[in-house]
Enzyme design. Structure first.
Site, PDB file in Angstrom:
ATOM      1  N   THR A 117       0.682  -0.666  -0.103  1.00  0.00           N
ATOM      2  CA  THR A 117      -0.039  -0.209  -0.273  1.00  0.00           C
ATOM      3  C   THR A 117       1.313   1.109  -0.095  1.00  0.00           C
ATOM      4  O   THR A 117       1.538   1.672  -0.742  1.00  0.00           O
ATOM      5  CB  THR A 117      -1.161   0.152   1.129  1.00  0.00           C
ATOM      6  OG1 THR A 117      -0.096  -0.032   2.616  1.00  0.00           O
ATOM      7  CG2 THR A 117      -1.410  -0.729   0.813  1.00  0.00           C
ATOM      8  N   ASN A 151      -0.128  11.138   7.034  1.00  0.00           N
ATOM      9  CA  ASN A 151      -1.285  10.459   7.943  1.00  0.00           C
ATOM     10  C   ASN A 151      -2.562  10.988   7.521  1.00  0.00           C
ATOM     11  O   ASN A 151      -3.988  10.865   7.884  1.00  0.00           O
ATOM     12  CB  ASN A 151      -0.988   9.841   8.840  1.00  0.00           C
ATOM     13  CG  ASN A 151      -0.551   8.624   9.050  1.00  0.00           C
ATOM     14  OD1 ASN A 151      -0.690   7.489   8.740  1.00  0.00           O
ATOM     15  ND2 ASN A 151       0.947   8.427   9.371  1.00  0.00           N
ATOM     16  N   GLU A 167       6.106   4.701   7.444  1.00  0.00           N
ATOM     17  CA  GLU A 167       5.531   6.567   7.154  1.00  0.00           C
ATOM     18  C   GLU A 167       6.300   7.137   7.524  1.00  0.00           C
ATOM     19  O   GLU A 167       6.177   7.638   8.758  1.00  0.00           O
ATOM     20  CB  GLU A 167       4.035   6.020   6.790  1.00  0.00           C
ATOM     21  CG  GLU A 167       3.756   5.061   6.288  1.00  0.00           C
ATOM     22  CD  GLU A 167       2.117   5.665   6.742  1.00  0.00           C
ATOM     23  OE1 GLU A 167       1.328   5.909   6.954  1.00  0.00           O
ATOM     24  OE2 GLU A 167       1.295   4.608   5.540  1.00  0.00           O
ATOM     25  N   THR A 208      -7.199  11.406   1.661  1.00  0.00           N
ATOM     26  CA  THR A 208      -7.928  12.164   0.488  1.00  0.00           C
ATOM     27  C   THR A 208      -6.909  12.556  -0.537  1.00  0.00           C
ATOM     28  O   THR A 208      -6.129  12.523  -1.008  1.00  0.00           O
ATOM     29  CB  THR A 208      -7.618  13.849   1.227  1.00  0.00           C
ATOM     30  OG1 THR A 208      -7.236  14.218   2.220  1.00  0.00           O
ATOM     31  CG2 THR A 208      -9.113  13.707   2.424  1.00  0.00           C
ATOM     32  N   LYS A 254       4.142  -6.526   3.621  1.00  0.00           N
ATOM     33  CA  LYS A 254       3.263  -5.392   3.760  1.00  0.00           C
ATOM     34  C   LYS A 254       3.519  -4.599   5.468  1.00  0.00           C
ATOM     35  O   LYS A 254       2.941  -5.268   5.912  1.00  0.00           O
ATOM     36  CB  LYS A 254       2.017  -5.292   2.504  1.00  0.00           C
ATOM     37  CG  LYS A 254       1.257  -5.788   3.554  1.00  0.00           C
ATOM     38  CD  LYS A 254       0.033  -4.271   3.982  1.00  0.00           C
ATOM     39  CE  LYS A 254       0.560  -3.354   3.066  1.00  0.00           C
ATOM     40  NZ  LYS A 254      -0.714  -2.672   3.976  1.00  0.00           N
ATOM     41  N   THR A 257      -0.956  -2.822  10.725  1.00  0.00           N
ATOM     42  CA  THR A 257      -2.203  -2.842   9.443  1.00  0.00           C
ATOM     43  C   THR A 257      -0.703  -3.392   8.430  1.00  0.00           C
ATOM     44  O   THR A 257       0.118  -3.014   7.610  1.00  0.00           O
ATOM     45  CB  THR A 257      -1.831  -1.720   8.054  1.00  0.00           C
ATOM     46  OG1 THR A 257      -3.095  -0.761   8.899  1.00  0.00           O
ATOM     47  CG2 THR A 257      -2.868  -2.050   7.107  1.00  0.00           C
TER      48      THR A 257
END
Lengths: 390, 390
Positions: free
Chosen positions: B153, B385, B266, B390, B175, B186
């Site tokens: 992702t 994040n 991230e 969006t 992942k 996740t």
């Protein structure tokens, strides 16, 4: 008028050189009586700053004549030498007050001490002790605002409150702009009242008030080493409110100050109320509210004006509260974006352009409810907290 | 070679249009046997995605012939219709495999399903089901890398591993790039082995491995709805390792993948190992490590290259672990900046210019120890994040 709104109290704030650029950094609050009752609530952190360890002892005795506070240094994680510094500050305060105020006979054990600022560094006692002397000299019935200013650290403005009890008053000041967490957080708060109330009544009122105000403020989940909320009573009004009346006034004062802390949280762009309803118990509601308030993914989403209810559900799912995942409803600013654990109203209807955000979570498991307040997680939060000590 | 390093497995990754721009988004892993044992570890979140609820049932039976995975949608918080989508995906996979592979007789109950991506939205089944057919067509002994790519992702790169057991092999893919938290996060992980091992042996090895690897990775304290780690055994090597040998190989594979997840979190600029030693118990050490790993003030300080040991002590102080505050020692990258709860070596000696950071905390309360891994909290974390959906 802050802590001097209630009769029987004088206060001051002076610049002792603990902070740079001549900012006020030492505050003194003196209770001229006739009573000298005190109650306190402290950080639940097991790593407690020296002034917390000291002031817990003072409060245990139920009597405090004065509170000496400094910004510019937390005196936390400073070992036995740091505790000696706190002790010396209390002794010096007591000696100065006794020598300059004929009415007052103050012992070190009657002096509460609060410190705030960086952790892990000794206080510059060669600056602090002369500051105490200056603060005693400046004491006045109108010194409340100066005291409130002197306890600021990263606060952008002083926080004060006054609640009218009807012939008696509760006044207060607070500092704090982050690390607002359960059992308080890097916050100091001094409340004063001229009501007639013994230590037990003060303690009951203060605990009840903190439980539903400061204790439900969870700005960033971090718990400080220095949090202290004190309530001093002078009895100068001659009026003795009922416990319910006292609790209501102290709660109103704490709520007002808590909302000011929330509004001034470091780098925040949102003030978020997490309202949990339909809970099997109030504890469940608080647990769920706190889990959502502490979830960095929820907080960053709110910063991004994103009504990301999926992240809210995922946060609820980490708790042990009574609920069924398929029963959960979530509204963001009044739009029920999630019903029965799945998408409902169109998320594009949610208006997140303002500063105030309300997240309402219905657990459908009972009738209890609670609200926890938090902030978003912003670039500015990262900036301020990554640069604070350097 | 990822999941196809072990004999008996074929895999593939195709673009079904779930992700934009033609990126691979559907992966299939098939166990050609002779054995078909499976074990699984899943998110502890009570809000579980539909594929987690489904795959828990598959694993409960101890047999899995295939794993179908998709990125581009988590199928979480999608209600009964979302569960039907998972069911349909498993049925379709079983039917396609049975019709195209003479050797395989696969039922829907033999097909594990994993999904990852945004929460709260239904999967586009009109794209996913043709993707399953394409993935079945592309199955090959060299399909491991494509499968690993198809489950990405926000990952910046695929994560694969191979561990040589001596005549038998453990391969794997994972992942995950954030939301790494206790009980996983996740993340999806599929491990394969050609060792001979029954479901019980696989389960014991996988649980032992996860406990000290994925479960001690705590990137941002958030727990996902979709986390799944599967271990499939084909028995194709004909060799049956001891439980200790199997556990060691699976643990090595999980450790390798966990470190790759940590490195790709991230927006992180640091990989931080929190080593807690001198604990009264391993549970205490993990609790302390996790509390430090989740503290936003510690994480922002590390982002700012600030060895702020005071914040570390404050985080330790929030735990119920056995320790005395005056006994705590803390080293950052080898410099003991805190001894006995107070400042020690000069903090300016700490070099935080690199990506790897080691925080060592000695509780002086026993001999147990544990390491928890985390990342710093950076501007980029907030950016990624707050903008994700969006």
């Amino acid at each position: 008028m802050s802590v001097t709104a209630a009769r029987g109290f004088r206060a001051s704030g002076v610049a002792a050189g603990l902070k740079s650029a001549g900012a006020l950094d030492v505050a003194l609050v003196v209770n001229d009586g006739p009573d000298a009752g005190v109650a306190g609530v402290f950080t639940a952190n097991r790593v407690k700053a020296a002034p917390v360890l000291w002031t817990q002892q003072v409060v245990h005795g139920g009597v405090a004549r004065a509170v000496i506070l400094n910004s510019g240094g937390a005196n936390a994680c400073t070992g036995p030498a740091g505790f000696q510094d706190t002790h010396a500050t209390a002794e010096h305060t007591a000696a100065v007050l006794t020598s300059t105020n004929a009415r007052l006979m103050v012992g070190a054990g009657d002096v509460a001490v609060c410190s705030t600022g960086l952790i892990g560094e000794r206080l510059p006692m060669d600056k602090l002790l002369p500051g105490v002397r200056g603060a005693a000299r400046d004491l006045s019935r109108s010194g409340g605002p100066a005291a409130a200013e002197a306890i600021m650290t990263t606060d952008s403005r002083p926080k004060t409150t006054v609640v009218d009890g009807g012939g008696w008053t509760v006044g207060g000041m607070a500092k704090g702009a982050g690390m607002l967490s359960p059992a308080l957080a890097t916050m100091l708060c001094v409340l004063t009242t001229d009501a007639v109330a013994g230590p037990e009544a003060l303690d009951a009122a203060l605990r009840a008030a903190c439980r539903v105000t400061f204790d439900r403020l969870d700005s960033d989940g971090a718990m400080s080493t220095n949090d202290t909320v004190l309530l001093l009573a002078s009895g100068a009004s001659g009026l003795e409110p009922t416990r319910a009346e006292l609790t209501a006034a102290v709660t109103a004062a704490c709520h007002d100050l808590a909302q000011q802390l929330l509004a001034d949280a470091e780098g925040a762009t949102k003030q978020v109320a997490i309202e949990v309803v339909g809970a099997a118990s109030e504890d469940d509601a608080v647990e769920v509210g706190r889990a959502v308030a502490r979830n960095n993914l929820v907080k960053t989403a709110l910063f991004g004006n994103d009504p990301n209810w999926g992240r809210i559900l995922a946060a609820v799912g980490t708790t042990a509260a009574v609920f069924e995942a398929d029963d959960l409803d979530v509204a963001v600013n009044g739009i029920w974006v999630c019903r029965s654990g799945a998408a409902a109203e169109d998320r594009s209807k949610v208006d997140l352009s303002g500063r105030d955000v309300t997240v309402r979570i219905d657990l459908h498991a009972g009738t209890a409810q609670a609200t926890v307040w938090t902030n978003d997680l912003s670039h500015a939060y990262v900036h301020e907290n990554s640069a604070y000590s350097t």
